[in-house]
Motif scaffolding. Sequence first.
Motif, short mmCIF file in Angstrom:
data_model
loop_
_atom_site.label_atom_id
_atom_site.label_comp_id
_atom_site.label_asym_id
_atom_site.label_seq_id
_atom_site.Cartn_x
_atom_site.Cartn_y
_atom_site.Cartn_z
N THR A 314 0.85 -1.20 0.00
CA THR A 314 0.00 0.00 0.00
C THR A 314 0.88 1.24 0.00
OG1 THR A 314 -1.69 -1.18 1.27
CG2 THR A 314 -1.85 1.21 1.19
N ALA A 315 0.68 2.08 -0.99
CA ALA A 315 1.47 3.31 -1.13
C ALA A 315 0.71 4.48 -0.51
CB ALA A 315 1.76 3.58 -2.60
N LYS A 316 1.37 5.18 0.41
CA LYS A 316 0.76 6.36 1.02
C LYS A 316 1.03 7.61 0.20
CE LYS A 316 1.15 4.47 5.69
NZ LYS A 316 1.70 4.68 7.06
N GLU A 317 2.03 7.56 -0.68
CA GLU A 317 2.32 8.66 -1.59
C GLU A 317 2.94 8.07 -2.86
OE1 GLU A 317 6.72 10.10 -0.16
OE2 GLU A 317 5.03 10.77 1.07
N ASN A 318 3.00 8.86 -3.91
CA ASN A 318 3.60 8.39 -5.14
C ASN A 318 5.05 7.98 -4.88
OD1 ASN A 318 1.21 8.98 -6.43
ND2 ASN A 318 1.94 10.90 -7.31
N THR A 362 -2.88 -4.02 -9.41
CA THR A 362 -3.71 -3.21 -8.52
C THR A 362 -4.69 -4.14 -7.82
OG1 THR A 362 -5.27 -2.76 -10.33
CG2 THR A 362 -3.52 -1.15 -9.94
N HIS A 363 -5.00 -3.80 -6.58
CA HIS A 363 -5.82 -4.71 -5.77
C HIS A 363 -6.83 -3.88 -4.99
CE1 HIS A 363 -7.12 -8.16 -3.72
NE2 HIS A 363 -6.28 -8.16 -2.69
N SER A 364 -7.86 -3.43 -5.67
CA SER A 364 -8.81 -2.50 -5.06
C SER A 364 -10.21 -3.07 -4.90
CB SER A 364 -8.89 -1.22 -5.92
OG SER A 364 -9.26 -1.54 -7.25
N PHE A 365 -10.53 -4.20 -5.55
CA PHE A 365 -11.89 -4.73 -5.45
C PHE A 365 -12.22 -5.12 -4.02
CE2 PHE A 365 -14.89 -8.40 -5.93
CZ PHE A 365 -15.99 -7.65 -6.35
N LEU A 366 -11.34 -5.87 -3.37
CA LEU A 366 -11.46 -6.18 -1.95
C LEU A 366 -10.05 -6.43 -1.44
CD1 LEU A 366 -13.46 -6.51 0.34
CD2 LEU A 366 -13.58 -8.95 -0.15
N PRO A 367 -9.31 -5.35 -1.15
CA PRO A 367 -7.89 -5.48 -0.82
C PRO A 367 -7.62 -6.26 0.45
CG PRO A 367 -8.64 -3.24 -0.44
CD PRO A 367 -9.75 -3.95 -1.15
N GLU A 368 -8.64 -6.46 1.30
CA GLU A 368 -8.42 -7.24 2.51
C GLU A 368 -8.31 -8.73 2.22
OE1 GLU A 368 -10.97 -5.21 2.08
OE2 GLU A 368 -10.35 -3.43 3.24
N LYS A 369 -8.68 -9.15 1.01
CA LYS A 369 -8.67 -10.57 0.67
C LYS A 369 -7.56 -10.87 -0.33
CE LYS A 369 -12.54 -11.58 2.93
NZ LYS A 369 -12.58 -12.49 4.09
N ARG A 370 -7.37 -12.14 -0.59
CA ARG A 370 -6.41 -12.62 -1.58
C ARG A 370 -6.80 -12.12 -2.98
NH1 ARG A 370 -3.04 -17.28 -2.13
NH2 ARG A 370 -3.50 -17.76 0.05
N TYR A 371 -5.80 -11.76 -3.78
CA TYR A 371 -6.04 -11.34 -5.16
C TYR A 371 -6.28 -12.59 -6.01
CZ TYR A 371 -5.06 -9.67 -9.89
OH TYR A 371 -5.13 -9.39 -11.23
N ALA A 404 -0.27 7.11 -4.94
CA ALA A 404 -0.67 7.34 -3.55
C ALA A 404 -2.09 6.84 -3.32
CB ALA A 404 -0.58 8.83 -3.23
N GLY A 405 -2.29 6.17 -2.17
CA GLY A 405 -3.60 5.70 -1.79
C GLY A 405 -4.04 4.41 -2.44
N GLN A 406 -3.21 3.84 -3.30
CA GLN A 406 -3.59 2.63 -4.02
C GLN A 406 -2.97 1.40 -3.35
OE1 GLN A 406 -5.56 2.18 -7.13
NE2 GLN A 406 -5.44 0.19 -6.12
N THR A 407 -3.72 0.30 -3.35
CA THR A 407 -3.23 -0.96 -2.82
C THR A 407 -2.87 -1.87 -3.98
OG1 THR A 407 -4.58 -0.79 -0.83
CG2 THR A 407 -3.77 -2.97 -1.39
N TYR A 408 -1.74 -2.56 -3.85
CA TYR A 408 -1.23 -3.44 -4.90
C TYR A 408 -0.97 -4.82 -4.32
CZ TYR A 408 -0.36 1.01 -7.27
OH TYR A 408 -0.50 2.24 -7.86
#
Length: 772
Positions: A314-318, A362-371, A404-408
């Motif tokens: 998870t990136a907090k900034e670019n 990118t992992h934004s659909f449900l980042p708490e779970k496995r991709y 920034a703000g994106q989970t991968y």
Amino acid sequence: MDIVKKLMDTIRGAPAEIVHVTKAATTCIGRLAHGDVEQQRAIAKENGINVLIDDVLFSPVGERDHQLPILASYALVNLCCSNADNMATARKHPEYEEVRFRLMEGLSRAFGNNTTREGFGRATAEENSSPFPYHGVTVTDKWDPLNCGGRPIFSTFMENPQYFLYINEETKLTILIQDTLYEMRMQQKQRNNTVYMGLAIFEADPELTKAGLKQLDFHGKLLEIAKFTSNCENVLNCTLKASETPYILVPFTSQRGRNTNFALSAFGDKRLDLTPVPESTGWVRSLVDGCWNEMTGQGGDNFTWRCNSQVRVTAKENCRVVFVLSYKSLDDMRKGNQQQVIEEGDEERHNTRPRLHGRVFTHSFLPEKRYVKALVPLPQGSTFVASNAFSSNSYITTAANLKAGQTYCYIPYTDTAIDDTWRLRVFCDSDALEVAPIAGKDQEWHTTTLSGNWTGTPLTISIQGQERMTAVVSSKETFVRLSIADGRGQKVNGIDSFWNGEANVEHVIDSGTIGLVVEGMVRNGGSQTTAKGNPFDLILFSESPLTILDSSFKPIDGTHEGAVMPGSHVQEALLDYPVSAADVEESGILDRDQYDDAEGGDFEEEEEDGADSNGAVLEATRRAEGLQTELEKRDEEFKSMKLLLSQREQEIGELKTQLLQAQSVGGGSGVAANGARMQPPPGRAPSGSGLRTESRGGNGRRVSGTTAGRLAQQPPPPNVHLAPDRDKAVNDVVLRLNGLAQAERPPNQGDWNKLKRDIKECQTKLVMSSMN
């Protein structure tokens, strides 16, 4: 001037076997020519320049004794570099291009020695008006436990010191590295004191160069490399083109943990500069360790890649991130080989591990779970971000710019299934990055698997559920398409075209009941027809359990691949989650008297997307691992033996007690081993008292009786001599027990068998003597 002629004749006529004569004569020539124009002229008159080049510098003897070319280059520097006529003679030699490099070697060597002796950290040299113009820089540095990363095939190679090499116009260049502690170790007669050094030049990443950051990805960027030598120095001669971006120069050692000081010199015929890349600023590193097993070590060629371990980022900034994936078992083996002799190339040839791959999504659909969406770029709704450009069976790098703000999600995998350990190093140019393995039942989906065979018509499934769901259909050699309809049969989600082999849809269930439509097409000559008979697997990953209300086909149990898909129902031991590792120093600490005797060889560059000569386990290493395993096994056996010995000692103590009891039953004091009368212990009933004991029988009832009576119920073993004499029996038993108690080593299996026979024999002797 007769001395010059005699020295020239000595060099010409010296036998190849007596190399020290040639060395002495060459040294004298070099000293005579130093700053003395008359001597320079006299040496040239005796054809000394060509003699030094042909009979010393490039002689067969010089190939066997590395000191001879070094002395020849010193002599040629003193003879030609300040004398225009002699330099003109040297330029006429057919091997002048190589001679030019040897002259710069001599200058580099002398300047490096002076810089080290004076204690300078950096020094520059420049000569524009002499017959041999040159420009040079020398820097002094060292390898320590934190920055000795080994050779280029090592995943820790980027930890070595790095230097920006600035070239503004095409330059013929000589780079020399010298081990400045070599003589000290030799004088102290330290064993295994050679440090095998190499040099490599790479293309630099312009963005990292501007930011002043160390390079991390060297795959496909190697320009020049110097072979290892058995000397206290190494040299690289090359020609580099002008470049707006500086080159990256990396000195390295043959193995990790080879700590020493060095002087690094770069000399060329054009202006150049050499500056170190800062070590203490820039990259922030995180470590994750994991392993591939029978379930999590899947390749990337089918839908089972979803079983592999995953790392959430998870990136907090670019920021710019570089992922470095390696086999941890290989890293550990290389770290352990600091004190082993390894031939470069043998290690690589023995590496049979499959090639590594690493991809970022990118992992934004449900980042708490496995991709679980897709491992490849998709024509619609793709989540693909980056992949490794070069594959290797040693280590790979994957670079990505994160927002920034994106989970991968990063997924490590291999060409084919494997059971092995891996390590992921995540380098970021900012500390605003969170790296954590995806681990735990709460981060797994509820998984529903529906498999079958195509029937020539689209498949329909009615599903009841809620929250988020990802549907995946996989069918080899089939083009598939997925659609989702609401309770009224209206399409609400899906893909527009047929995808080859696998398709997926992410959907949020709002209405409670949805319909899933799966279509399959195959090629038949020049046309397409609906799939029939082909196997397919449909996997539904849901945030909460789903209910299958109806389907147009009869599903089979499990998948056609026989694979268990990850989910909350799977035991954590099978998923074998990765863990965050402490960011500790990885290069091995090695005392300077523990260096290897020898290592050498060539480094072959890895080939794009696959063909990599990098390597792994040598036969000697395999034997070492086998010995370590055997040692651990023997250690466990020893522990078991100690426990068994303790039990046997307890049995011996009980036998001694029985011996005393037998004496009491016999009606008198026994005879000790030394002939003294044995007295009953304090508090024990006197002889002839008929001591009674109690114990629980197998049915739980109390069983009582005299000791002699119980022992008499045990039949004597066959072929045992029964001792009728009670005193003799007691004496024999005491001697036997004392011998057993005084054993100095743990018994082996044969000893245990004999011990059991002895115990039974002692019991029999005591029983029979008491009966008599």
